[in-house]
Enzyme design. Structure first.
Site, PDB file in Angstrom:
ATOM      1  N   ASP A  41      -8.962  -4.868  -5.494  1.00  0.00           N
ATOM      2  CA  ASP A  41      -8.777  -3.744  -5.122  1.00  0.00           C
ATOM      3  C   ASP A  41     -10.136  -2.707  -4.760  1.00  0.00           C
ATOM      4  O   ASP A  41     -10.573  -2.177  -5.497  1.00  0.00           O
ATOM      5  CB  ASP A  41      -7.331  -3.070  -4.741  1.00  0.00           C
TER       6      ASP A  41
ATOM      7  N   SER B 249       0.600  -1.392  -0.611  1.00  0.00           N
ATOM      8  CA  SER B 249      -0.365   0.549  -0.321  1.00  0.00           C
ATOM      9  C   SER B 249       1.193   1.291   0.518  1.00  0.00           C
ATOM     10  O   SER B 249       1.569   1.618  -0.828  1.00  0.00           O
ATOM     11  CB  SER B 249      -0.417  -0.276   1.117  1.00  0.00           C
TER      12      SER B 249
ATOM     13  N   HIS C  84      -7.920  -5.552  -1.425  1.00  0.00           N
ATOM     14  CA  HIS C  84      -7.016  -5.019  -1.366  1.00  0.00           C
ATOM     15  C   HIS C  84      -5.563  -5.351  -0.310  1.00  0.00           C
ATOM     16  O   HIS C  84      -3.629  -5.888  -0.351  1.00  0.00           O
ATOM     17  CB  HIS C  84      -6.591  -3.850  -0.418  1.00  0.00           C
TER      18      HIS C  84
END
Length: 899
Positions: free
Chosen positions: A795, A721, A829
């Site tokens: 995601d 991330s 994610h």
């Protein structure tokens, strides 16, 4: 501390995937999984899921440890059993992406739910030991258990069950109850046609024999069908010239069909169901998002959302109605009906207009309290007071107006209730990192509120701790007042993490609320162990709580011993161990762990945790290949950025995608080196992001080389991330430091998140240069070191669209960079399926072996040249002079790609 949730504990070493669930170890039935050797290296670019080396695979496949849940009376403990990683076939189930959430239409619940596979009951004996396990029985075969909820008297447990059907799909959820004395479970509803709707809230005990349940309306038909031809174009308009700025939300409604589908799945019929089989529908069908009984069970606080919906914000900002009903479902009054909130400013601490945080007072039978902003919800508006807290009975007398409880100049952050003489009110402000705690006397207008603590939220060394809460007969939690024999003082318990320059040393203080004096009555063993206070265990008895009768639940771990739980009793403070979990990965039981400190060139103190393989000796074995894995954070002060967080004695929990897995392949791991991005005073941290990022990374690399544990040519960098964003920037701006990088689920082009990202609340148009300079996409032509990009195809995180990796890869490829892009089907994610996780590990291991372990380049010469350039104030021929500074993240509800 959210007191009402603390009785569910998950051992920190039992780290799951993003959904917290597990899955069958034999999960490859629907996919092709293979391993590779040197001979088939070329086929690595082909199709199929791959498996990492056995030494990594065995750790990931280790069975997860159970979670624990304590009864309200603290006399029973549930061991909630879990499976390992789920198969990809579960993630492949169809899901509807509507209004910012994802719905499994077959189950009528959120998609990709984790679950428990079984429940074991243990009696907690008077001597602190556990009795033999008794399984909850009577459940269907292969039952998937969710949403466990104790009745207030601790005699019954409610939960939902779903099972896999013959077509490999899961059934809709049914509510079950179990008698905790016998262990016998049965369905709550006798009718087989009543199913749970768990898209939002699900069910709650109204009293010890009645549950309020969100059910699928019996009159509901088939889902709406998508029309072959739309009724018209998709139109959005802003002819009123409103200023509406929103973050990069995903899974939003797109058209009228989506609106109808969202309404179809989210609409519930509320039902009161008693253990004796009585069923009563209450209220009309609606999209109920929360149900909260008053402490005396006489009233219900019911929250619902309704049209008009929005195509630019998720359902949390849809029009919201909050009503008070009687306990048997009769309407009493409407508290508020808030309009659609598309225009909440993106500045931190901005909030919705109108009533918010509406709750029952925990210390009263049926008294409401809420907050209303005085700045229109806009944090940029200067006004005093900024927030006002109101309180009012559930059924006020005619003409009775709400009472002002307290006024705040910062943003409201919550209340810990005790009684009419004591409550603690919290307020904070992100821009200044200021956080204050007020002492108020809710029942005494003549007692002036006063500030108990006023500090920086970044200054962890000054954190006094949080008040411990006790459970009262109504089932709610209030601040625990403690009495000392022959002492009339008013004491509370403050439970703190105890941050110090040597690491965290958790503590429990006896705090005199009137004088401010405190006495440390318990502290962690700082030499070998890391211990924390988890919960108060002597709160089940009515009446005064005396210090010499105190009983607490603690956890205890060390670098090499996983977390176990203990009950500690006063006055002798005897500790009795109640769990004996096996080591989850004994092959790494003797790993080496050290918290290290070093300094950035601008004087900022940095910290990191250095892990070395078992039996490694730097003098004999020499330097190792090294993986540095981190995540930047923003700060307002250098002093706060340099403070130590965490403990050197914490157990090394290794999750399914943890960088610590490479300890098994003889890597040195530098985990979480602080990357502080500091903006002091009026300066914005991100205006010098690149400089501070490079300076922090350079200091970390130099430290592991200085210690002789890392080979200078064989240092890789990685992150997930915002850590992926960091990785790409470092390969672009500091190529001399690393041999390769691994970037997972990142965002690389900040112009695709133009209304703020992470902790940046300026827009692209307000800080164009910052957005451009921070974007590694704009520096793709400078990335010359191998970079592996990994991203979930689905995601759902704000800001990190899969498109970010697609476009970044094309930019890299367009400049001839050595790069690889792996898109994981059905993954979000974070990654959940066993096939996906194993393949991510195979890809990462292959990358590290090929471009880190096996590297034989002239990196030493490159490094010497670059270090010489840096000493002259040059990063490389195309970048800026290095001057540096640092900082840590503060959470924000709409932050882009927080992980």
């Amino acid at each position: 501390m959210t007191a009402s949730r603390f009785h569910t504990l998950t051992p920190i070493q039992a780290v799951g995937a993003e959904d917290g669930g597990g899955g069958s170890n034999g999960s490859a039935a629907a996919s092709t999984i293979s391993t590779s050797t040197a001979e088939d290296e070329e086929s690595a670019l082909g199709e199929g899921y791959r498996l990492p080396p056995p030494e990594i695979r065995d750790i990931v496949d280790a069975p997860p440890l159970p979670a624990l849940s304590f009864s309200p009376q603290r006399d029973k403990i549930l061991f909630l059993k879990r499976r390992s990683l789920p198969p990809l076939s579960e993630l492949a189930r169809p899901e509807e992406k509507l209004a910012g959430i994802r719905i499994d239409g077959k189950c009528n619940t959120r998609s990709r739910m984790s679950f428990y596979t079984g429940i074991g009951i243990h009696q907690l004996m008077h001597d602190g030991t556990l009795g033999p396990e008794k399984e909850i029985h009577g459940l269907p075969d292969d039952a998937k258990i969710n949403f466990l909820n104790w009745s207030n008297d601790g005699r019954h447990l409610s939960f939902s069950i779903r099972i896999d059907e013959e077509d490999d799909t899961s059934s809709k959820l049914r509510v079950w109850v179990a008698d905790l004395e016998t262990g016998k479970a049965r369905p709550l509803f006798q009718s087989p046609d009543i199913y749970l709707n768990a898209v939002f809230d699900n069910f709650v005990w109204v009293d010890n024999s009645t549950l309020l349940v969100c059910t699928i309306p019996l009159s509901r038909g088939d889902p709406p069908k998508k029309p072959l031809v739309p009724s018209g174009p998709k139109i959005q308009s802003n002819e009123q010239k409103n200023i509406i700025q929103v973050r990069t939300f995903q899974d939003l409604l797109k058209d009228e069909y989506d609106e109808d589908l969202f309404e179809y799945y989210a609409t519930s019929q509320l039902v009161l169901a008693s253990l004796d089989g009585t069923v009563k529908a209450i209220g009309p069908p609606a999209i109920y998002t929360a149900m909260d009984p008053s402490p005396d069970h006489k009233f219900l606080l019911i929250t619902s959302i309704h049209r008009p919906y929005s195509f630019i914000v998720p359902c949390g900002r849809f029009p919201k109605k909050v009503d008070v009903w009687t306990g048997d479902g009769k309407f009493v009054r409407e508290l508020c009906d808030l309009p659609l909130a598309e225009d909440i400013p993106i500045a931190f601490n901005s909030v919705r207009k109108g009533m918010r945080s509406i709750n029952w007072r925990a210390d009263k039978p049926s008294t409401l309290y809420w907050v209303e902003t005085q700045d229109g919800g806009d944090a940029k508006v200067e006004v005093s007071p900024r927030d006002i807290i109101y309180t009012q009975p559930a059924e006020p007398l005619e003409g009775e107006q709400p009472t002002i409880l307290h006024k705040l100049d910062l943003r409201y952050g919550g209340i810990s209730w005790c009684d009419d003489s004591l409550a603690l009110v919290y307020e904070s402000w992100y821009k200044t990192r200021r956080i204050r705690t007020w002492v108020i006397s809710p029942g005494s207008e003549d007692v002036n509120p006063h500030i108990l603590f006023d500090r920086s939220s970044e200054d962890v060394y000054s954190d006094p701790g949080s008040p411990m809460l006790r459970r009262i007969p109504t089932g709610t939690y209030v601040i625990a007042k403690v009495k000392k024999e022959n002492d009339k003082g008013t004491y509370i318990l403050l439970n703190g993490s105890g941050a110090t320059p040597e690491g965290n040393i958790p503590f429990l203080d006896l705090f005199d609320i009137n004088t401010g004096s405190k006495e440390r009555i318990w502290a962690s063993d700082k030499e070998k162990y890391y211990e924390t206070v988890v919960a108060l265990m002597s709160d089940q008895n009515e009446g005064e709580l005396y210090l010499n009768q105190l009983k607490i639940l603690t956890s205890k771990e060390s670098k090499t011993e996983n977390t176990q739980y203990y009950i500690q009793s006063w006055p002798d403070k005897k500790a009795c161990q109640i769990t004996n979990f096996p080591h989850p990965y004994p092959q790494l039981a003797s790993l080496q762990k050290e918290m290290i400190r070093y300094q950035r060139k601008d004087g900022v103190q940095l910290t990191a945790t250095l892990y070395l393989p078992p039996d490694y000796d730097p003098s004999k074995d020499g330097p190792l290949p090294c993986l540095i894995w981190s995540y930047p954070g923003e700060f307002k002060s250098k002093d706060a950025a340099g403070q130590v967080r965490g403990s050197p004695n914490e157990f090394a929990g290794i999750g399914p995608t943890s960088p610590l897995l490479w300890l098994a392949t003889r890597f040195a791991i530098l985990s979480g080196p602080t990357i502080p991005i500091i903006g002091e005073g009026e300066e914005e941290a991100n205006d010098r992001y690149v400089e501070q990022l490079v300076a922090s990374a350079e200091a970390a690399v130099e430290e592991v080389i200085r210690r002789g544990v890392a080979h200078a040519n064989k240092i890789a960098v990685g992150g997930h991330s915002y850590g992926a964003f960091m990785t790409a920037n470092l390969l672009a701006q500091a190529p001399h430091l690393f041999c390769c990088g691994i970037a997972r689920s990142g965002a690389y082009n900040r112009t695709l998140t133009p209304f703020g990202f992470q902790n940046e609340d300026r827009t692209l148009w307000e800080a164009t240069a910052t957005y451009v300079e921070m974007s590694p996409f704009m520096s793709a032509n400078k990335i010359k070191k191998p970079i592996l990009l990994i991203h979930g195809e689905e995601d759902n995180n704000s800001g990190t669209l899969t498109m970010q990796s697609d476009r970044f890869f094309n930019a890299l490829k367009g400049h001839g960079a050595l790069c690889r892009l792996v898109i994981l089907p059905f993954e979000g994610h974070g990654y959940a399926a066993r096939e996906s996780i194993m393949h991510v590990l195979w890809e990462s291991d292959r990358w590290l072996q090929k471009y880190c372990v096996s590297i034989t380049s002239d990196a030493d010469a490159d490094r010497d040249v670059c270090k010489d350039n840096i000493s002259k104030g040059v990063i490389d021929s195309e970048s800026k002079a290095v001057t540096a500074t640092g900082g840590e993240v503060s959470e924000h509800a709409d932050s882009e790609h927080k992980t």
